[in-house]
Design an enzyme around this catalytic site. Structure first.
Site, PDB file in Angstrom:
ATOM      1  N   LEU A 234       0.886  -1.565   0.312  1.00 34.71           N
ATOM      2  CA  LEU A 234       0.090   0.306   0.052  1.00 34.71           C
ATOM      3  C   LEU A 234       0.511   1.305   0.275  1.00 34.71           C
ATOM      4  O   LEU A 234       1.811   1.237   0.665  1.00 34.71           O
ATOM      5  CB  LEU A 234      -0.546   0.053   1.183  1.00 34.71           C
ATOM      6  CG  LEU A 234      -1.965   0.824   1.241  1.00 34.71           C
ATOM      7  CD1 LEU A 234      -2.492   1.562   0.030  1.00 34.71           C
ATOM      8  CD2 LEU A 234      -2.244   1.327   2.488  1.00 34.71           C
ATOM      9  N   HIS A 235       0.745   2.159  -1.014  1.00 33.77           N
ATOM     10  CA  HIS A 235       1.086   3.471  -0.917  1.00 33.77           C
ATOM     11  C   HIS A 235       0.859   4.596  -2.177  1.00 33.77           C
ATOM     12  O   HIS A 235      -0.486   3.860  -3.117  1.00 33.77           O
ATOM     13  CB  HIS A 235       3.072   3.011  -1.845  1.00 33.77           C
ATOM     14  CG  HIS A 235       2.441   2.696  -3.341  1.00 33.77           C
ATOM     15  ND1 HIS A 235       2.527   1.633  -3.167  1.00 33.77           N
ATOM     16  CD2 HIS A 235       2.615   3.867  -4.511  1.00 33.77           C
ATOM     17  CE1 HIS A 235       2.749   1.190  -4.263  1.00 33.77           C
ATOM     18  NE2 HIS A 235       2.726   2.474  -5.757  1.00 33.77           N
ATOM     19  N   PHE A 236       0.905   5.657  -1.754  1.00 33.15           N
ATOM     20  CA  PHE A 236       0.719   6.632  -2.453  1.00 33.15           C
ATOM     21  C   PHE A 236       1.402   7.395  -3.033  1.00 33.15           C
ATOM     22  O   PHE A 236       2.169   7.680  -2.208  1.00 33.15           O
ATOM     23  CB  PHE A 236      -0.573   7.540  -1.930  1.00 33.15           C
ATOM     24  CG  PHE A 236      -1.920   7.488  -0.745  1.00 33.15           C
ATOM     25  CD1 PHE A 236      -2.716   7.646  -1.709  1.00 33.15           C
ATOM     26  CD2 PHE A 236      -2.184   6.174   0.278  1.00 33.15           C
ATOM     27  CE1 PHE A 236      -4.644   7.106  -1.027  1.00 33.15           C
ATOM     28  CE2 PHE A 236      -2.987   6.128   0.450  1.00 33.15           C
ATOM     29  CZ  PHE A 236      -4.298   6.404   0.107  1.00 33.15           C
TER      30      PHE A 236
END
Length: 433
Positions: A234-236
């Site tokens: 999970l990453h932005f």
């Protein structure tokens, strides 16, 4: 007029070299190296009474006052510190950049050879939800030195910065890590090893970062699996571009307003169809509506991209089908030959081109033709809207509102004057991660 900006093309840490050994001794973010580790910490003030957090005088650990743009400066300052300490191997090159003539002002940038250096995708592209796989690359395997800082809510509801804070492994900190100059990753609860899927808590964290930076030219983006994310952790992404994205300048037409005051609109006159979310009685109202919409898309296996713009005031959501069309053989060989994977930045109007010829022949018509292949049909988008509205328990009101443009709302950056605005471009290149 063509512009050239210095850049660091693809930053690879000394701990990510292909010939590096796995395991201990690399000062990584796993249990073998975490005991006693410390990293800078930016602790933000949680706020729920306003959509946009007001910037007041902020307390720092040493009793100094943080300036309103402190986090904005911290992002770049910490990146430059890591670069000067020799923690990255990179090649400084000149990257040609230009605004494509036309109504929309698409930005074209040339990055030859990028597809040869990019980390290969290690998962299926036809499933939006896939389990985390420890054997694949993930962000716990990077070195602690390339984490710029921890980004967490403060315990006393005041803003603090500590240059040397312990890592609380039991509570899994969220961290900011660099890709290129001015282009970073926000990795929520990194030690939980969450797969690339949005949840309410993580999306709220991304919205807080947009608000805290407080710079309208700093945006956050999200790519789901199947929409050109290449790492299932999970990453932005977030980066600076000192000019409005074309998507920020288009008109929208309001569909409805939620009980919490969030306006949901259709994007008008743009090659990629999608939705705009803005307003809300609180930040949490806005965040929850968007995150619930994304969760709905995830559960229905619909790839999507998200752009958080205007310091968190406006959020664009794009369901997309480019990878699906590729698999079905419905994308022309001409477009496939460009090797452009339309992720959130490309969809928003920043086109990263990999071939000199494509850059030289870049036109608004060519950009439109590529992005049009990303978009769902009107009929399919209507079906998706019904899925989303059912998920957020919302009924469409019979309400017709004149198109609302960014200029009318006053929420869009206004400093672009043709190509000259690109002189202030932060030298960040865009690459799906």
């Amino acid at each position: 007029m063509m512009l050239r900006i210095k850049r660091v093309p693809t930053v690879v840490s000394n701990y990510q070299k292909e010939d590096s050994d796995e395991g201990c001794g690399r000062n990584c973010l796993r249990s073998c190296c975490l005991p006693g580790a410390k990293l800078p910490l930016y602790a933000f003030k949680k706020e729920s009474s306003n959509v946009v957090v007001e910037k007041n005088s902020l307390a720092i650990d040493e009793k100094k006052v943080l300036q309103p743009d402190f986090l904005d400066s911290l992002l770049i300052g910490e990146w430059e510190d890591r670069m000067q300490r020799g923690l990255f191997r990179y090649d400084v090159t000149a990257c040609e950049t230009k605004v494509i003539p036309g109504k929309y002002g698409f930005v074209a940038q040339l990055n030859e050879g990028r597809h040869l250096k990019k980390r290969p995708t290690e998962f299926r592209v036809d499933k939006v939800l896939q389990p985390f796989d420890e054997s694949k690359f993930n962000f716990t395997k990077v070195g602690q030195e390339e984490v710029l800082f921890q980004f967490e809510a403060s315990e006393d509801n005041e803003v603090h910065f500590s240059p040397n804070a312990p890592i609380d492994a039991d509570n899994s900190p969220s961290v900011v890590s660099p890709i290129e100059y001015g282009h970073v990753l926000l990795i929520p609860r990194i030690l939980e090893c969450l797969p690339q899927r949005i949840d309410r808590q993580s999306f709220m964290l991304a919205l807080y970062m947009a608000v805290e930076v407080g710079n309208p030219f700093f945006r956050l983006g999200y790519n789901s699996l199947g929409a050109f994310a290449t790492i299932n952790h999970l990453h932005f992404q977030a980066y600076y571009l000192e000019t409005p994205f074309p998507i920020e300048k288009v008109s929208s037409k309001k569909i409805t307003t939620t009980n919490g005051g969030v306006e949901i609109s259709n994007i008008l006159n743009y090659p990629v169809r999608g939705f705009v979310f803005e307003g809300g009685k609180t930040m949490e109202e806005l965040s929850n509506v968007v995150s619930d919409a994304c969760i709905c898309l995830q559960e229905n296996n619909i790839p999507h991209n998200v752009l958080i713009a205007d310091c968190g005031k406006r959020i664009f959501l794009f369901p997309q089908c480019y990878a699906e069309k590729q698999a079905l053989g419905e994308v022309s060989s001409e477009l496939l030959d460009t090797q452009v994977n339309p992720a959130v930045w490309e969809i928003s109007g920043h086109m990263v081109l990999k071939r000199k010829l494509d850059y030289e022949e870049a036109s608004e018509e060519n950009a439109w033709r590529l992005l049009a292949e990303v978009s769902l049909s009107e009929e399919r988008l209507e079906e998706v809207k019904e899925f989303i509205f059912e998920a957020i328990c919302l009924e469409v009101k019979d309400e017709v509102v004149s198109p609302i443009t960014p200029d009318e709302s006053g929420s869009s950056p206004k400093s672009r004057e043709d190509v000259d605005a690109l002189k202030a471009l932060q030298p960040a290149m865009v690459q799906p991660v």
